[in-house]
Design a protein around this motif. Sequence first.
Motif, PDB file in Angstrom:
ATOM      1  N   PHE A  21      -1.594  18.429   7.458  1.00 45.49           N
ATOM      2  CA  PHE A  21      -0.148  18.063   7.497  1.00 45.49           C
ATOM      3  C   PHE A  21       0.527  19.546   7.219  1.00 45.49           C
ATOM      4  O   PHE A  21       0.016  20.415   6.463  1.00 45.49           O
ATOM      5  N   THR A  22       1.620  19.635   7.560  1.00 44.57           N
ATOM      6  CA  THR A  22       2.558  20.947   7.532  1.00 44.57           C
ATOM      7  C   THR A  22       4.112  20.557   7.532  1.00 44.57           C
ATOM      8  O   THR A  22       4.182  19.659   7.879  1.00 44.57           O
ATOM      9  N   TRP A  31      -2.800  24.439   5.846  1.00 44.92           N
ATOM     10  CA  TRP A  31      -2.466  24.814   7.038  1.00 44.92           C
ATOM     11  C   TRP A  31      -2.390  26.509   7.000  1.00 44.92           C
ATOM     12  O   TRP A  31      -3.226  27.016   8.055  1.00 44.92           O
ATOM     13  N   ALA A  32      -2.230  27.014   6.024  1.00 42.89           N
ATOM     14  CA  ALA A  32      -2.431  28.420   5.795  1.00 42.89           C
ATOM     15  C   ALA A  32      -3.759  28.984   5.858  1.00 42.89           C
ATOM     16  O   ALA A  32      -4.258  29.888   6.501  1.00 42.89           O
ATOM     17  N   ALA A  74      -0.002  17.233  11.776  1.00 48.92           N
ATOM     18  CA  ALA A  74       0.891  16.506  11.588  1.00 48.92           C
ATOM     19  C   ALA A  74       2.063  17.051  10.944  1.00 48.92           C
ATOM     20  O   ALA A  74       1.997  17.389   9.777  1.00 48.92           O
ATOM     21  N   GLY A  75       3.300  16.799  11.459  1.00 45.00           N
ATOM     22  CA  GLY A  75       4.452  17.280  10.887  1.00 45.00           C
ATOM     23  C   GLY A  75       5.170  16.530   9.638  1.00 45.00           C
ATOM     24  O   GLY A  75       5.026  15.123   9.886  1.00 45.00           O
ATOM     25  N   LEU A  76       5.546  17.031   8.741  1.00 45.07           N
ATOM     26  CA  LEU A  76       6.430  16.460   7.609  1.00 45.07           C
ATOM     27  C   LEU A  76       7.583  16.412   7.383  1.00 45.07           C
ATOM     28  O   LEU A  76       8.387  16.151   6.513  1.00 45.07           O
ATOM     29  N   GLY A  77       8.282  17.374   8.281  1.00 44.40           N
ATOM     30  CA  GLY A  77       9.688  17.905   8.310  1.00 44.40           C
ATOM     31  C   GLY A  77       9.757  18.855   7.405  1.00 44.40           C
ATOM     32  O   GLY A  77       8.863  19.533   6.969  1.00 44.40           O
ATOM     33  N   PRO A 111      -1.516  16.051   1.706  1.00 44.74           N
ATOM     34  CA  PRO A 111      -0.758  17.139   1.488  1.00 44.74           C
ATOM     35  C   PRO A 111      -0.035  17.371   0.159  1.00 44.74           C
ATOM     36  O   PRO A 111      -0.424  16.121  -0.618  1.00 44.74           O
ATOM     37  N   GLU A 112       0.562  18.291  -0.245  1.00 39.06           N
ATOM     38  CA  GLU A 112       0.991  18.253  -1.555  1.00 39.06           C
ATOM     39  C   GLU A 112       2.423  18.155  -1.523  1.00 39.06           C
ATOM     40  O   GLU A 112       3.132  18.368  -0.511  1.00 39.06           O
TER      41      GLU A 112
END
Length: 488
Positions: A21-22, A31-32, A74-77, A111-112
Amino acid sequence: MLNVRAKYEDVLRVEGPLVLFTFEDDASREWAVVDKALRGFLAGAKRSGEFSGKKEEVLLLHRPGVKASHLLVAGLGKKKECSLEVVRRACATAVKRLSAAHLERASIAPPEVENVNEEEVVFAVAEAASLALYRFEKYKTEKKKEKRLTSLTVLSKEAGAVKRARIVAEAVYLMRDLQNTPGADMGPAELARVAKRVAKTCGFSCTVWGKREIEKKKMGGLLAVNKGSSREPRFVVMKYVPKGAKRTLCLVGKGVTFDTGGVQVKPGDYMNDMQMDMSGAALVIAALQAVAKLRLNVAVIGVMGLTDNLMGNTPYLPGDVVKTMSGKTIEIGHTDAEGRVTLADSLYYASTLKPDLIVDFATLTGACMVALGMHASGVFGTDQQAVEALLRAGERTHDLLWQLPLFDEYSEDVKGVVGDVSNIGSADRYGGACTAAAFLKEFVGGSPWVHVDMSSAILKKEKHYKPKGGSGEPLRAVLSFLQERVTF
């Protein structure tokens, strides 16, 4: 159901499909790490506009250049706007995309989320992934044989969160299955057998009364609605009472296994989903299963009166006066307001058990759906502390709930002319959800009480991790409410 497990592993060591997720405006830690291994490829995809990180956006790469066979991002906005519900929806989108790609197993890096601990995030990921892949295919004679996602590893040490998520998801699956089963196959006797099976499997008691016992108990409301049916009613009492439990909660479910409206028959379009008019009872059965498996230290009693509302040779009629178990009489103003007539006996029986709180669940009124749509269920009650606790649970789980008023004026509206109370309000169609709740209030015997009008239990279209048809709502909110060990 999807097999989900927890096992920590570095994202660069994962060999099968991997989900990351990012954020739209920031890079997640995973992601990084992966982007560095790919020499900036992911950052390049963002710069080019191929992937932006917006909510529910996904990018699927085959043989991306790390050990993982596939990489799905997957995007988290926006990072500051990310919540557990955003994570659930992103997770649902991701696992659906993997399943559509015929991938059978995958790993997912939770994700965090700011101000949310890892255990809660892992629970949300495991829960949403399981719920999103629900299918009701019992009656499909030609089942599709394509590969689907069947196994998911959450890259975390929070195994307890994954276990709890599975228990909750299993309960939601049960409720959805019961909702979606046709009324011909899920009548009063069949639904009572499910309750017995759940109780036996989970190690608590379940008593089922047939028509003769119901008559002895003088449950005139349940018997009246059943008059038009060739299938006899059932009354079910499930009891989960762990040692040391200091509080008792009684869950009461409306169990109308098919509702034609009776002699004041529903228009055709309004009858299509009426096998789901037992959603309240389905919720109670599923909740007891989850409560027992979670081993919650609160006594929970489930109470359900089960019948269908049909138009046989001797149905109950408008103008009838029905004497209930409480001794109060109900003036029948409309035969399609049958759920509250059956609940009159269930609620009164629940009150005789002297619980600390009664909560009833019913697909009770179209008026509540008009007021709130299909995104939230209405809540009424005499115990404001319990109401507020349930509302908070709805916010946590996104099984949304909204409080509606229970003014004394609504009780005036349901006073009968020839009976003690009328099953429809004197204000005609106005305030129908409120007058229905006021009617139910007449039968709780002064016990602390909350009523949930389940307008979100049946969905006309799929949304995120909730399918079209039986949604299983608001079961997750109820279980969250119980797990918080609210002081009733």
